[in-house]
Design a protein around this motif. Structure first.
Motif, short mmCIF file in Angstrom:
data_model
loop_
_atom_site.label_atom_id
_atom_site.label_comp_id
_atom_site.label_asym_id
_atom_site.label_seq_id
_atom_site.Cartn_x
_atom_site.Cartn_y
_atom_site.Cartn_z
N ALA A 151 -3.98 47.13 84.28
CA ALA A 151 -3.56 45.83 84.78
C ALA A 151 -4.75 45.04 85.33
O ALA A 151 -4.86 43.83 85.11
CB ALA A 151 -2.49 46.00 85.85
N ALA A 152 -5.65 45.71 86.04
CA ALA A 152 -6.81 45.04 86.61
C ALA A 152 -7.73 44.51 85.52
O ALA A 152 -8.26 43.40 85.61
CB ALA A 152 -7.57 45.98 87.53
N MET A 153 -7.94 45.30 84.47
CA MET A 153 -8.79 44.85 83.37
C MET A 153 -8.19 43.63 82.68
O MET A 153 -8.89 42.66 82.37
CB MET A 153 -8.99 46.00 82.37
CG MET A 153 -9.86 47.13 82.89
SD MET A 153 -10.03 48.47 81.70
CE MET A 153 -10.88 47.63 80.38
N GLY A 154 -6.88 43.67 82.43
CA GLY A 154 -6.23 42.51 81.82
C GLY A 154 -6.31 41.29 82.71
O GLY A 154 -6.56 40.17 82.22
N PHE A 155 -6.10 41.47 84.01
CA PHE A 155 -6.17 40.36 84.96
C PHE A 155 -7.56 39.73 84.96
O PHE A 155 -7.71 38.50 84.90
CB PHE A 155 -5.81 40.87 86.36
CG PHE A 155 -5.79 39.81 87.41
CD1 PHE A 155 -4.65 39.04 87.63
CD2 PHE A 155 -6.90 39.58 88.21
CE1 PHE A 155 -4.63 38.06 88.61
CE2 PHE A 155 -6.90 38.61 89.19
CZ PHE A 155 -5.75 37.85 89.39
N MET A 156 -8.60 40.56 85.02
CA MET A 156 -9.96 40.05 85.06
C MET A 156 -10.33 39.34 83.76
O MET A 156 -11.00 38.30 83.78
CB MET A 156 -10.94 41.19 85.33
CG MET A 156 -10.79 41.81 86.71
SD MET A 156 -10.97 40.59 88.04
CE MET A 156 -12.66 40.05 87.77
N LEU A 157 -9.89 39.87 82.63
CA LEU A 157 -10.17 39.20 81.35
C LEU A 157 -9.54 37.82 81.30
O LEU A 157 -10.15 36.84 80.83
CB LEU A 157 -9.68 40.06 80.20
CG LEU A 157 -10.51 41.31 79.87
CD1 LEU A 157 -9.83 42.14 78.79
CD2 LEU A 157 -11.92 40.91 79.42
N LEU A 158 -8.30 37.71 81.78
CA LEU A 158 -7.64 36.41 81.81
C LEU A 158 -8.37 35.44 82.73
O LEU A 158 -8.53 34.25 82.41
CB LEU A 158 -6.19 36.57 82.25
CG LEU A 158 -5.22 37.11 81.20
CD1 LEU A 158 -3.85 37.35 81.82
CD2 LEU A 158 -5.11 36.15 80.02
#
Length: 300
Positions: A205-212
């Motif tokens: 979830a953190a990786m997806g959040f940061m990419l967005l």
């Protein structure tokens, strides 16, 4: 598997092949080991796992004559973590207050103050990366990171309080404290169970959040405006809440790392890494809280 926090991924509290321990050590004679980890006897996140630091030379030893545990020095305690965290957070707060008072955010000086804040943020980022790749914690680097991070937070907080809503900074601070207290209580009561599945979900979830967020920033820089709109309006509120929830999850992971270190006799110097990780997580939560409250206040 690496820790949730980058400061734990290089040395203390790292997990390789599903086992917890400290990197850079040699296997101890007479004790089982998993992979290259001298302290691991199993996955500390698994149900019924054994002591991952069973052969830790810093851990309390049993007195064979008296039958009582014989304490050894240089082991991390919860008091060590609390005192180092207090020093690190105290540095953040002190430099934030000083920058708020000494760097004016009136229209005539706003550009200069913003420039100093961005420069301080970049220096803090560099110091945090240097510490993350060092084999041992450096109090100077950690406190330096805290000082420059405080300068950045002070200018940003002053600008938000001046141009968006007076009092929003106090609300963000109280909100951050409430999240910290709530997660700590939930963790101690066993309502939050930190295991492999929890870790994997939070990291994904953190990786997806940061990419967005990075994508949104790139669109904002090259296309102008608010990019994809992830930081304003309804989407901004949604992603602000998601950011705070992720910060709370990171706190739970940090608490687990600290608990493992204290329980299984980590070296005392690792308390600085624990303080560093907790400070980074609290800064994350405060910034997300400040951003969310700013959007809500701006919509009024």
């Amino acid at each position: 598997m690496r820790s949730s926090n980058p400061v734990f991924s290089r040395r203390g509290f790292s997990r390789d092949n599903g086992a917890a321990g400290f990197n850079g050590q040699q296997p101890q004679a007479g004790g089982p080991a998993v992979g290259t980890n001298p302290y691991a006897t199993g996955n500390p996140y698994a149900e019924g796992a054994t002591n991952p630091y069973a052969t830790n030379p810093y851990a309390p030893q049993q007195d064979t004559q008296l039958g009582a545990p014989q304490a050894r020095g240089n082991v991390m305690t919860i008091d060590d973590v609390v005192s180092r965290t207090a020093m690190t957070l105290g540095t953040v707060v002190l430099t934030a207050v000083l920058s708020w008072l000494l760097l004016p955010v009136d229209p005539a000086n706003l550009g200069k103050s913003y420039g100093i804040a961005i420069g301080a943020a970049l220096v803090a980022l560099v110091l945090s990366l240097v510490q993350s790749f060092k084999r041992k914690p450096s109090p100077a680097l950690i406190l330096g990171y805290a000082a420059f991070e405080g300068v950045f937070l002070g200018v940003i907080s002053a600008a938000v309080s001046t141009y968006i809503a007076d009092g929003v900074v106090i609300q963000a601070v109280l909100g951050t404290m409430a999240v910290f207290a709530g997660v700590l209580i939930a963790y101690k009561m066993g309502w939050i169970r930190v295991n492999r599945r929890f870790y994997g979900f939070v990291m994904a979830a953190a990786m997806g959040f940061m990419l967005l967020m990075v994508t949104n920033l790139l669109f904002a820089v090259f296309a102008g405006g608010d990019g994809l709109g992830f930081r304003s309006g309804g989407l901004g509120i949604l992603f602000g809440v998601i950011g705070i929830i992720l910060g709370a999850c990171f706190l739970a992971l940090d608490f687990k790392q600290v608990e493992d270190g204290v329980t299984y006799g980590a070296p005392r110097e690792e308390a600085w890494l624990a303080a560093f990780g907790l400070t980074m997580t609290l800064v994350w939560i405060y910034l997300e809280m400040l951003r969310l409250l700013s959007i809500l206040q701006g919509d009024d």
